[in-house]
Motif scaffolding. Structure first.
Motif: not given
Length: 272
Positions: A119-136
């Motif tokens: 679960a923690v690993a998935a949360a870290v991956g979610l943060v990575n993905g959102l920083v890349i896609t939302v914050l560009r």
């Protein structure tokens, strides 16, 4: 009545059979290099009166490649989308600690420990993905930044190994089915599942599309943000599985088990 004859000009036809050069694709070259390396290694080891590819040697290779293989499976997802993940090495150390500390040597806490780590690993991956896609943010900068955050947490809270994996869970890291390690078979099963996902499902096709040209994929109706975020979540989950496996091998969690082995750059090299 004149007879018109068409004189065929010489065309200088060439054979269409593929030549040697066309057959030497990068994949073929990599496998040829691997075979050459094994042959040279076997000769060098044989000169010392030992055998490289005996049962013990093959077992050692399979055991060492299991962890890297798991990370590389996840790294494949993000690289296919044109991204990468430099946070996997520190994430491996973090998930090994979370799993080992949650288990605390108790058989009844194995499942909660594994689920918490994933679960923690998935949360870290979610943060990575959102920083890349939302914050560009650039994937290199985004995942490196997350890696430094994880590094700071590990350095501030751990000075060495911690936690205790129950003996029954250590069977994952040491047991064999015939001559093959159980963990290597599980890694191959995860690889087969990833192959099915990428080659037989619509989200898998979308990953190829986004990696080919993200703007064309977006105009074609592909949810590009969701695809990139999903790829990073899957990559981090694979890193979490690696941390859990290494905890079963070590009997505890270790903060730098991922960075000491260089699983971040080595996994990228393995995928490429």
């Amino acid at each position: 009545m004149s007879v018109l004859r068409e004189k065929a000009a010489p065309t200088g036809r060439t054979t269409t059979r593929p030549g040697v050069r066309s057959r030497l694709t990068p994949v073929v070259i990599v496998y040829l290099a691997l075979v050459t390396l094994l042959v040279v290694g076997s000769v060098l080891v044989g000169m010392r009166g030992e055998v490289l590819l005996d049962q013990a040697g093959i077992l050692n290779i399979l055991t060492r490649s299991t962890a890297l293989g798991l990370v590389a499976i996840g790294q494949t997802m993000v690289i296919l989308t044109g991204s990468l993940d430099l946070s996997v090495a520190y994430l491996i150390g973090l998930t090994s600690l979370l799993a080992a500390e949650t288990m605390a040597g108790q058989n009844g806490m194995v499942v909660p420990g594994v689920l918490l780590a994933l679960a923690v690993a998935a949360a870290v991956g979610l943060v990575n993905g959102l920083v890349i896609t939302v914050l560009r943010a650039n994937a290199f900068i985004a995942t490196l930044g997350v890696a430094l955050v994880l590094r700071g947490y590990l350095e501030n809270n751990y000075t060495g190994p911690a936690g205790d994996v129950p003996r029954t869970f250590q069977h994952l890291g040491y047991d064999r089915i015939g001559p093959l390690p159980v963990a290597a078979l599980l890694m191959l099963a995860v690889a087969a599942l990833a192959w099915w996902y990428l080659s037989r499902t619509r989200p898998g096709y979308h990953m190829y599309a986004v990696g080919g040209d993200i703007e064309v994929a977006r105009l074609s109706g592909v949810p590009t943000r969701r695809v990139v975020v999903t790829a990073h979540v899957l990559c981090s989950v694979a890193a979490g599985l690696t941390g859990i496996y290494l905890a079963s091998r070590l009997g505890s969690g270790a903060p730098y088990v991922g960075t000491d082995a260089g699983y971040d750059l080595e996994s990228i090299a393995a995928v490429v």
